[in-house]
Motif scaffolding. Structure first.
Motif, PDB file in Angstrom:
ATOM      1  N   PHE A   1       4.692   5.450  -5.347  1.00 41.04           N
ATOM      2  CA  PHE A   1       4.878   5.323  -6.790  1.00 41.04           C
ATOM      3  C   PHE A   1       4.009   6.291  -7.572  1.00 41.04           C
ATOM      4  CE2 PHE A   1       6.539   0.656  -7.030  1.00 41.04           C
ATOM      5  CZ  PHE A   1       7.810   1.109  -6.705  1.00 41.04           C
ATOM      6  N   ILE A   2       2.851   6.631  -7.050  1.00 39.28           N
ATOM      7  CA  ILE A   2       1.993   7.582  -7.755  1.00 39.28           C
ATOM      8  C   ILE A   2       2.725   8.901  -7.969  1.00 39.28           C
ATOM      9  CG2 ILE A   2      -0.029   9.067  -7.430  1.00 39.28           C
ATOM     10  CD1 ILE A   2      -1.599   6.661  -6.749  1.00 39.28           C
ATOM     11  N   PHE A   3       3.536   9.291  -7.000  1.00 36.36           N
ATOM     12  CA  PHE A   3       4.267  10.560  -7.115  1.00 36.36           C
ATOM     13  C   PHE A   3       5.549  10.410  -7.929  1.00 36.36           C
ATOM     14  CE2 PHE A   3       1.806  10.897  -3.169  1.00 36.36           C
ATOM     15  CZ  PHE A   3       1.041  12.002  -3.500  1.00 36.36           C
ATOM     16  N   ALA A   4       6.242   9.272  -7.802  1.00 42.17           N
ATOM     17  CA  ALA A   4       7.511   9.082  -8.499  1.00 42.17           C
ATOM     18  C   ALA A   4       7.330   8.500  -9.901  1.00 42.17           C
ATOM     19  CB  ALA A   4       8.423   8.179  -7.670  1.00 42.17           C
TER      20      ALA A   4
ATOM     21  N   THR B   1      -0.471  -0.386  -9.882  1.00 40.98           N
ATOM     22  CA  THR B   1      -0.360  -1.123  -8.619  1.00 40.98           C
ATOM     23  C   THR B   1      -1.638  -0.983  -7.807  1.00 40.98           C
ATOM     24  OG1 THR B   1       2.024  -0.725  -8.617  1.00 40.98           O
ATOM     25  CG2 THR B   1       1.046  -1.373  -6.535  1.00 40.98           C
ATOM     26  N   LEU B   2      -2.150   0.235  -7.704  1.00 45.98           N
ATOM     27  CA  LEU B   2      -3.393   0.455  -6.961  1.00 45.98           C
ATOM     28  C   LEU B   2      -4.589  -0.194  -7.651  1.00 45.98           C
ATOM     29  CD1 LEU B   2      -2.933   4.115  -5.697  1.00 45.98           C
ATOM     30  CD2 LEU B   2      -2.964   2.023  -4.328  1.00 45.98           C
ATOM     31  N   MET B   3      -4.615  -0.199  -8.970  1.00 38.87           N
ATOM     32  CA  MET B   3      -5.709  -0.839  -9.696  1.00 38.87           C
ATOM     33  C   MET B   3      -5.701  -2.357  -9.470  1.00 38.87           C
ATOM     34  SD  MET B   3      -7.653   1.387 -10.915  1.00 38.87           S
ATOM     35  CE  MET B   3      -8.718   0.284 -11.797  1.00 38.87           C
ATOM     36  N   ALA B   4      -4.513  -2.957  -9.458  1.00 41.63           N
ATOM     37  CA  ALA B   4      -4.423  -4.394  -9.189  1.00 41.63           C
ATOM     38  C   ALA B   4      -4.970  -4.698  -7.796  1.00 41.63           C
ATOM     39  CB  ALA B   4      -2.977  -4.866  -9.312  1.00 41.63           C
ATOM     40  N   LYS B   5      -4.595  -3.886  -6.822  1.00 40.38           N
ATOM     41  CA  LYS B   5      -5.095  -4.059  -5.460  1.00 40.38           C
ATOM     42  C   LYS B   5      -6.616  -3.877  -5.441  1.00 40.38           C
ATOM     43  CE  LYS B   5      -4.875  -2.002  -0.837  1.00 40.38           C
ATOM     44  NZ  LYS B   5      -6.175  -2.486  -0.528  1.00 40.38           N
ATOM     45  N   PHE B   6      -7.109  -2.868  -6.123  1.00 45.11           N
ATOM     46  CA  PHE B   6      -8.546  -2.592  -6.161  1.00 45.11           C
ATOM     47  C   PHE B   6      -9.314  -3.774  -6.752  1.00 45.11           C
ATOM     48  CE2 PHE B   6     -12.289  -1.023  -8.448  1.00 45.11           C
ATOM     49  CZ  PHE B   6     -13.014  -0.511  -7.377  1.00 45.11           C
ATOM     50  N   ILE B   7      -8.817  -4.345  -7.822  1.00 42.17           N
ATOM     51  CA  ILE B   7      -9.507  -5.471  -8.467  1.00 42.17           C
ATOM     52  C   ILE B   7      -9.544  -6.680  -7.537  1.00 42.17           C
ATOM     53  CG2 ILE B   7      -9.321  -7.166 -10.351  1.00 42.17           C
ATOM     54  CD1 ILE B   7      -8.257  -4.753 -12.082  1.00 42.17           C
ATOM     55  N   ILE B   8      -8.417  -7.016  -6.947  1.00 41.14           N
ATOM     56  CA  ILE B   8      -8.365  -8.170  -6.038  1.00 41.14           C
ATOM     57  C   ILE B   8      -9.280  -7.939  -4.838  1.00 41.14           C
ATOM     58  CG2 ILE B   8      -6.872  -9.453  -4.454  1.00 41.14           C
ATOM     59  CD1 ILE B   8      -4.598  -8.929  -6.557  1.00 41.14           C
TER      60      ILE B   8
ATOM     61  N   ILE C   1     -10.266   3.407  -1.017  1.00 41.22           N
ATOM     62  CA  ILE C   1      -9.427   4.600  -0.828  1.00 41.22           C
ATOM     63  C   ILE C   1      -9.064   4.743   0.645  1.00 41.22           C
ATOM     64  CG2 ILE C   1      -9.401   7.126  -0.943  1.00 41.22           C
ATOM     65  CD1 ILE C   1     -11.240   6.776  -3.475  1.00 41.22           C
ATOM     66  N   ALA C   2     -10.050   4.590   1.514  1.00 40.37           N
ATOM     67  CA  ALA C   2      -9.801   4.678   2.961  1.00 40.37           C
ATOM     68  C   ALA C   2      -8.829   3.597   3.416  1.00 40.37           C
ATOM     69  CB  ALA C   2     -11.113   4.577   3.727  1.00 40.37           C
ATOM     70  N   SER C   3      -8.936   2.409   2.837  1.00 43.74           N
ATOM     71  CA  SER C   3      -8.052   1.307   3.207  1.00 43.74           C
ATOM     72  C   SER C   3      -6.593   1.617   2.910  1.00 43.74           C
ATOM     73  CB  SER C   3      -8.474   0.038   2.457  1.00 43.74           C
ATOM     74  OG  SER C   3      -7.530  -0.975   2.617  1.00 43.74           O
ATOM     75  N   VAL C   4      -6.331   2.190   1.753  1.00 44.21           N
ATOM     76  CA  VAL C   4      -4.957   2.527   1.385  1.00 44.21           C
ATOM     77  C   VAL C   4      -4.400   3.577   2.348  1.00 44.21           C
ATOM     78  CG1 VAL C   4      -3.502   3.588  -0.389  1.00 44.21           C
ATOM     79  CG2 VAL C   4      -5.203   1.865  -1.022  1.00 44.21           C
ATOM     80  N   ILE C   5      -5.191   4.593   2.632  1.00 42.08           N
ATOM     81  CA  ILE C   5      -4.754   5.646   3.558  1.00 42.08           C
ATOM     82  C   ILE C   5      -4.547   5.060   4.952  1.00 42.08           C
ATOM     83  CG2 ILE C   5      -5.441   7.787   4.691  1.00 42.08           C
ATOM     84  CD1 ILE C   5      -6.970   8.423   2.016  1.00 42.08           C
TER      85      ILE C   5
ATOM     86  N   ASN D   1       0.829  -1.207   0.000  1.00 41.52           N
ATOM     87  CA  ASN D   1       0.000   0.000   0.000  1.00 41.52           C
ATOM     88  C   ASN D   1       0.864   1.257   0.000  1.00 41.52           C
ATOM     89  OD1 ASN D   1      -2.657  -1.047   0.066  1.00 41.52           O
ATOM     90  ND2 ASN D   1      -2.398  -1.560   2.206  1.00 41.52           N
ATOM     91  N   ALA D   2       1.824   1.301   0.896  1.00 39.73           N
ATOM     92  CA  ALA D   2       2.670   2.488   1.023  1.00 39.73           C
ATOM     93  C   ALA D   2       3.480   2.724  -0.254  1.00 39.73           C
ATOM     94  CB  ALA D   2       3.592   2.350   2.231  1.00 39.73           C
ATOM     95  N   LEU D   3       4.029   1.658  -0.811  1.00 41.81           N
ATOM     96  CA  LEU D   3       4.806   1.807  -2.048  1.00 41.81           C
ATOM     97  C   LEU D   3       3.929   2.249  -3.213  1.00 41.81           C
ATOM     98  CD1 LEU D   3       7.235  -1.231  -1.823  1.00 41.81           C
ATOM     99  CD2 LEU D   3       7.815   1.201  -1.681  1.00 41.81           C
ATOM    100  N   ALA D   4       2.720   1.742  -3.290  1.00 39.91           N
ATOM    101  CA  ALA D   4       1.813   2.152  -4.365  1.00 39.91           C
ATOM    102  C   ALA D   4       1.544   3.646  -4.292  1.00 39.91           C
ATOM    103  CB  ALA D   4       0.509   1.365  -4.284  1.00 39.91           C
ATOM    104  N   VAL D   5       1.335   4.155  -3.087  1.00 35.64           N
ATOM    105  CA  VAL D   5       1.093   5.592  -2.917  1.00 35.64           C
ATOM    106  C   VAL D   5       2.343   6.382  -3.302  1.00 35.64           C
ATOM    107  CG1 VAL D   5       0.625   7.401  -1.222  1.00 35.64           C
ATOM    108  CG2 VAL D   5      -0.705   5.290  -1.185  1.00 35.64           C
TER     109      VAL D   5
END
Length: 120
Positions: free
Chosen positions: A51-54, A62-69, A95-99, A45-49
């Protein structure tokens, strides 16, 4: 369906955060295998967030894969427990879960945790 138990929501956000810190702090007592599995999940979760910036395309993928699963598990669980009305909440909950997993979870490893008069 008969095995589910409804509970009252925490009375405040502060109470909720302290409750979740307490739950996360219990991880110190888990077997090593569980520590690794949960550590990988929260790091993902932390790396996906980050990665959004970098690297936005990698972060979004990465977040979409997590969302689908998570959505597949959520949809199957809501059917199993007969509460399909929750399905419309999957996006805000995701969204709340990732945060939550990126910010609140790690707080459980810092400071003193108190519960029912005892401190750890």
């Amino acid at each position: 369906r008969e095995s589910s138990v409804e509970t009252a929501p925490p009375p405040s956000m502060v109470y909720f955060i302290n409750q979740q810190r307490r739950h996360f702090s219990a991880a110190a007592y888990y077997p090593l295998r569980m520590k690794i599995v949960f550590g990988l999940m929260h790091s993902y979760n932390a790396l996906a967030v980050l990665f959004i910036f970098a690297f936005p395309s990698i972060g979004i993928a990465t977040l979409m894969a997590k969302f689908i699963i998570d959505s597949v598990i959520f949809y199957k669980g809501s059917a199993l427990f007969g509460n399909t009305a929750l399905r419309r909440s999957v996006v805000p909950l995701e969204i709340a879960s990732v945060i939550y997993n990126s910010i609140i979870g790690p707080l459980g490893f810092f400071g003193t945790i108190s519960w029912k008069g005892s401190k750890s």
